[in-house]
Design an enzyme around this catalytic site. Sequence first.
Site, short mmCIF file in Angstrom:
data_model
loop_
_atom_site.label_atom_id
_atom_site.label_comp_id
_atom_site.label_asym_id
_atom_site.label_seq_id
_atom_site.Cartn_x
_atom_site.Cartn_y
_atom_site.Cartn_z
N ASP A 1 33.69 45.89 48.82
CA ASP A 1 34.66 46.81 49.28
C ASP A 1 34.74 47.08 50.72
O ASP A 1 33.80 46.83 51.61
CB ASP A 1 34.81 48.02 48.29
CG ASP A 1 36.29 48.13 47.84
OD1 ASP A 1 37.31 47.76 48.65
OD2 ASP A 1 36.62 48.74 46.85
N ASP B 1 45.58 47.14 46.66
CA ASP B 1 45.41 47.46 45.35
C ASP B 1 46.62 46.98 44.61
O ASP B 1 47.97 47.44 44.65
CB ASP B 1 44.83 48.48 44.84
CG ASP B 1 43.40 48.79 45.21
OD1 ASP B 1 42.89 47.92 46.22
OD2 ASP B 1 42.89 49.62 44.63
C1 GLA Z 1 39.20 49.39 45.92
C2 GLA Z 1 39.25 48.24 45.46
C3 GLA Z 1 39.53 47.98 44.17
C4 GLA Z 1 38.57 48.86 43.22
C5 GLA Z 1 38.41 50.39 43.78
C6 GLA Z 1 37.19 50.96 43.14
O1 GLA Z 1 40.70 50.32 45.89
O2 GLA Z 1 40.36 47.50 46.19
O3 GLA Z 1 39.89 46.85 43.73
O4 GLA Z 1 37.34 48.23 43.58
O5 GLA Z 1 38.19 50.24 45.26
O6 GLA Z 1 36.81 52.06 43.85
#
Ligand code: GLA
Length: 385
Positions: A126, A183
């Site tokens: 991430d 997301d």
């Molecule tokens: C980010 C990523 C998500 C998930 C969250 C976890 O937002 O894009 O897919 O992994 O972190 O905290």
Amino acid sequence: MVLNRPPMGWNSWNTFGKDVNEKVILESAEALVSSGLADAGYRYVVIDDCWALRERGPHGELVPDPKKFPHGMKPLGERIHAMGLKFGMYSCCGLMTCAGYPSSLDREWQDAQTFAEWGVDYLKYDYCFRPQNRKGEELYRAMGLALANCGREIVFAACSWGADETEKWIGTSGADTWRSTADVFDNWRSIERAVVKQFSLLPYRKKGCFNDMDMLVVGMNGKGNVGLGGCTFTEYTTHFSAWCLFQSPLFIGCDVRNISDEALSLLKNEALIGIDRDEKCAQVYCLPACMAWEEDGDRLFAAVRLLADGGLAVGLFNFTEQERNAVCLLNDLGLGVRSCKRVQLTDCLTGAVSFSRNGVIEAVLPPHGSAVYRAKIISGQGILP
Ligand code: GLA
């Protein structure tokens, strides 16, 4: 390692968020097998954020939270492997993970070694809390190099959400997949946003470095960690169809222990999965050109991809709020009237076979609806008798 096809699996985040633990991981892995999803190709079981203790151990190592993972990660990985599945985990390149747990910044080599020792096959990496003075490309290259030398084949799944023009530099890290979207939440606007965002990024997708459009929300029906509102089944179908046509990795996010038959049959759709996994990995093009649509065009478009067998995947998409007739001209597919060709269309959802008529492929689509065909080029005039 070169990843010739986008990976498929299940990820804990969409449903469980911070409440991830050994029990739900094992139950979900078992459900992947018993539901037939594993046989359909969904093999990676990925533990997302919130699996670790907030502090590293005495040797600077990452430590799984013993309340959530009482047996540790290695035995869990072994159990996942024993089911014929693959084991995925999560870390982050910034100062901490998105949910505030230890990240791998400046610990890339130690953590890659730890993941290898735990039998990890896939690492989602991430982008939260990047230090101001460090570039994303350097941070991803550091982990990419560490993974390439950790003694185990680990799929490197970059997750910088397309930020900071990821598409221009992510290839230098050796990432096998890269998140090209913010997301995705369980509602139509979120899906639409992810698809539109792809249009300008489609030219960057290639074999060995696939655009990852984020986990699937099919089957969530408004429940779970990202269940914001839910979608209709028509919308879930369009979502899955777009991900397959754009050749995204396919990671299920719903609770596979309690999945509806409807969602299961969509996620197992062989024709759509076959398009997602087509080995040619040709670029997608849109009609009208995607960029035009992105700016001010009609929200009705076709997306097309050349397949390894010489056929085409043709998707018709209606992102408007009305029922619409979507049309794709054979001439725009390279089949002008002098080609003396037409196409035989197999509807990926229904299996129904039809033919282009009068030089066009067309379908009446409900609002937010779609149709994806596997098109075979056959002899005959564009105009049928
Ligand atoms: C980010 C990523 C998500 C998930 C969250 C976890 O937002 O894009 O897919 O992994 O972190 O905290």
